[in-house]
Design an enzyme around this catalytic site. Structure first.
Site, PDB file in Angstrom:
ATOM      1  N   PRO A  37      -8.166  -2.628  -6.605  1.00  0.00           N
ATOM      2  CG  PRO A  37      -9.665  -2.184  -8.340  1.00  0.00           C
ATOM      3  CD  PRO A  37      -9.153  -3.294  -7.460  1.00  0.00           C
ATOM      4  N   GLY A  38      -7.833   0.733  -5.584  1.00  0.00           N
ATOM      5  CA  GLY A  38      -8.396   1.789  -4.738  1.00  0.00           C
ATOM      6  C   GLY A  38      -8.391   3.104  -5.500  1.00  0.00           C
ATOM      7  CB  CYS A  71       1.891  27.539  10.755  1.00  0.00           C
ATOM      8  SG  CYS A  71       3.221  28.589  11.283  1.00  0.00           S
ATOM      9  CD  GLU A  72       4.831  21.721   8.052  1.00  0.00           C
ATOM     10  OE1 GLU A  72       4.314  21.864   9.172  1.00  0.00           O
ATOM     11  OE2 GLU A  72       5.231  20.647   7.623  1.00  0.00           O
TER      12      GLU A  72
HETATM   13  N1  LLP Z   1      -4.191  -3.612  -1.675  1.00  0.00           N
HETATM   14  C1  LLP Z   1      -3.275  -3.462  -0.708  1.00  0.00           C
HETATM   15  C2  LLP Z   1      -2.844  -4.629   0.056  1.00  0.00           C
HETATM   16  C3  LLP Z   1      -2.715  -2.198  -0.452  1.00  0.00           C
HETATM   17  O1  LLP Z   1      -1.795  -2.066   0.497  1.00  0.00           O
HETATM   18  C4  LLP Z   1      -3.157  -1.079  -1.203  1.00  0.00           C
HETATM   19  C5  LLP Z   1      -2.628   0.257  -0.957  1.00  0.00           C
HETATM   20  C6  LLP Z   1      -4.131  -1.286  -2.191  1.00  0.00           C
HETATM   21  C7  LLP Z   1      -4.629  -2.566  -2.400  1.00  0.00           C
HETATM   22  C8  LLP Z   1      -4.690  -0.169  -3.021  1.00  0.00           C
HETATM   23  O2  LLP Z   1      -3.730   0.476  -3.781  1.00  0.00           O
HETATM   24  P1  LLP Z   1      -4.191   1.507  -4.915  1.00  0.00           P
HETATM   25  O3  LLP Z   1      -4.932   0.733  -5.972  1.00  0.00           O
HETATM   26  O4  LLP Z   1      -5.080   2.513  -4.275  1.00  0.00           O
HETATM   27  O5  LLP Z   1      -2.929   2.104  -5.381  1.00  0.00           O
HETATM   28  N2  LLP Z   1      -1.223   6.879   0.596  1.00  0.00           N
HETATM   29  C9  LLP Z   1      -0.550   6.526  -0.647  1.00  0.00           C
HETATM   30  C10 LLP Z   1      -0.992   5.190  -1.163  1.00  0.00           C
HETATM   31  C11 LLP Z   1      -0.823   4.094  -0.152  1.00  0.00           C
HETATM   32  C12 LLP Z   1      -1.322   2.795  -0.668  1.00  0.00           C
HETATM   33  C13 LLP Z   1      -1.319   1.753   0.401  1.00  0.00           C
HETATM   34  N3  LLP Z   1      -1.816   0.488  -0.020  1.00  0.00           N
HETATM   35  C14 LLP Z   1      -0.812   7.613  -1.679  1.00  0.00           C
HETATM   36  O6  LLP Z   1      -1.461   8.590  -1.355  1.00  0.00           O
HETATM   37  O7  LLP Z   1      -0.336   7.518  -2.811  1.00  0.00           O
END
Ligand code: LLP
Length: 497
Positions: free
Chosen positions: A321-322, A401-402
């Site tokens: 989880p991120g 500027c967008e």
């Molecule tokens: N594991 C892998 C292999 C991943 O590619 C990702 C996210 C995660 C874990 C974590 O995912 P999370 O739990 O944070 O959803 N920039 C985009 C999200 C890109 C996620 C890329 N990979 C946004 O702002 O929504």
């Protein structure tokens, strides 16, 4: 229809409707969406026991305010829900030295997806054996760093990468070291979206080894035959901001099936299964994410069931989880500048307001690209005070500027919102600072951790001097004559009396 050449959000502005009517209380802090410590004291938003006006005065605006107890609490809840499994914090969501230390102290693992994320974590003292390195295009130098630092796993993503890693791993083994532990990232043919999942459509992307074409099994055979590598298991990640556990369950079903195929083809019973991240959070009060406990229970159940069907032992699970750890505890504070009422004309649907107030703030798409890039929805409140003024339909925009530089597309704010007020945008802890840019030479905001009434700047504001230092012509020119960086920010006047 062809998109506008400058992007869909540039020329075409969405129809003049706000999602729903105004809420009963414009200043309400829905517990679902705001950091756990968020509260109003005499109308003013407090975070981690600190009033937002003081935070803005001391650190300038825009500023990311991170509720440490919220971040660490969520990390701990994942760790507890997945006890007996490994929780890897996906550091792409937000990483700095302090966050790496918290995550290390709290016993989680860490997912890095570039050599530099890995370097940041190692520099902060994160234990290498608890780090996994991801990436679809890891360079030889990144792989060398992984091999030399003894990280827990390299998550293999392509045959080219195996070719690159083998000689480096072999050199380690020849020097008396251990084989490099690796996982195989598997594309299981499932892509989960927020509310649905669709099977099959996702072979056409850059990550992983396809299960359907047999590449994943071929990769497993290849790695198992390679003495310098130790295949410990399989990995699958199906998407991000997912609310429904059905996609995870379907993915788990398929990837456990592959564990069975690997056993049948090679005799190897792989002991680990990493099911990735992507657990959704509430950006808006109506969003209804799944709790870590529910996710853990469902994943354990489906893996246990599939393994029993195939006569496999249950592997050690891992998740990544991120967003679900980092996003909810952080808000961005901005100062309001220009407010422009824009007539919406006759196109307004009956009953909808015919004026939208464009409320400009001192940051924008450089500190939060998500609205412009993904049409992401955020909520926001007037933070320095509450107001009884009637609601006004607003759009919170940045200073770039967008015209696609929108932070909160449609919301209701008190109609007396004025320049100098502070706005707080909720749930900006993931993929905002980490995706920040210097577009229009705006500078990256600081990150201030708050806890029990103490505020600590864990990442300082970028200064023009930092930026000048990169410029061949300007490197030796003092960035004097530009606004002071601290405490007054470069992006705005920022400091209230
Ligand atoms: N594991 C892998 C292999 C991943 O590619 C990702 C996210 C995660 C874990 C974590 O995912 P999370 O739990 O944070 O959803 N920039 C985009 C999200 C890109 C996620 C890329 N990979 C946004 O702002 O929504």
């Amino acid at each position: 229809m062809r998109a506008h050449p400058a992007g869909p959000l540039h020329g075409t502005i969405a129809p003049p409707t706000a999602a729903g009517g105004p809420p009963a209380d414009l200043g309400a802090l829905d517990a679902h969406v705001w950091p756990r410590s968020a509260t109003r004291v005499d109308g003013e938003l407090h975070l981690g026991g600190r009033p937002v006006t003081e935070l803005a005065r001391a650190h300038g605006t825009p500023v990311f305010v991170l509720d440490e107890a919220d971040f660490r609490g969520r990390a701990a809840e994942f760790a507890a829900a997945f006890a007996g499994a490994d929780v890897h914090y996906a550091s792409k969501a937000f990483l700095c030295g302090q966050v790496a230390r918290w995550v290390a102290e709290d016993g989680l693992h860490l997912d890095a997806c570039s050599g530099n994320e890995l370097t940041v974590a190692l520099a902060a003292g994160f234990p290498a054996e608890r780090i996994a390195l991801h990436g679809n295009n890891k360079s030889p130098a990144e792989l060398q760093l992984a091999v030399d630092s003894g990280i827990g796993h390299v998550v293999l993503d392509s045959f080219d990468e195996i070719d690159r890693l083998v000689p480096l791993a072999a050199a380690r083994v020849a020097a008396g070291g251990t084989p490099v532990p690796v996982l195989i990232r598997t594309t299981v043919g499932i892509e989960a979206h927020t509310h649905e999942f669709i099977a099959t459509a996702h072979e056409d992307q850059k990550f992983g080894f396809s299960l359907a074409t047999g590449d994943a099994l071929a990769a497993a055979r290849r790695v198992i035959a390679e003495p310098a590598l130790r295949l410990t298991g399989l990995h699958s990640h199906i998407g991000s901001q997912i609310f429904d556990t059905a996609g995870f369950e379907a993915a788990a079903h398929r990837v456990v099936g592959l564990l069975g195929q690997v056993r049948d083809a090679t005799g190897e019973v792989l002991p680990e299964l990493n099911l990735g991240g992507g657990f959704g959070i509430a950006y808006l009060p109506d969003d209804d994410p799944v709790s870590p406990d529910d996710v853990a229970e469902k994943l354990r159940a489906v893996v246990a069931h599939e393994c029993a069907e195939l006569g496999l032992p249950v592997p050690r699970l891992a998740v990544e989880p991120g967003r679900a750890i980092a996003a909810p505890g952080t808000v961005t504070l901005y100062e309001v500048g220009t407010i422009k009422p824009v007539q919406l004309g006759a196109s307004g649907a009956p009953g909808t307001p015919h004026v939208r107030n464009y409320v400009s703030v001192d940051g924008g798409m450089s500190d939060n690209i998500r609205t412009a890039l993904y049409d992401a929805a955020y909520t926001c409140v007037l933070a320095n005070r509450t107001s009884d003024a009637p609601p006004a339909l607003c759009r919170v925009v940045g200073k770039h500027c967008e015209s696609g530089d929108i932070l909160v597309r449609d919301l209701w704010l008190p109609s007396d919102v004025q320049p100098g007020d502070l706005l707080a945008v909720a749930a900006t802890g993931a993929y905002c600072w980490s995706m920040a840019s210097n577009y229009n030479y705006l500078l990256k905001p600081p990150v201030v951790a708050v806890r029990d009434g103490v505020a600590t700047e864990i990442v300082r504001r970028q200064t023009l001097a930092d930026v000048f230092a990169l410029d061949a012509v300007l490197a030796d020119v003092p960035a004097a004559g530009t606004p002071r960086a601290h405490p007054a920010p470069d992006n705005s006047v920022g400091v209230r009396s």
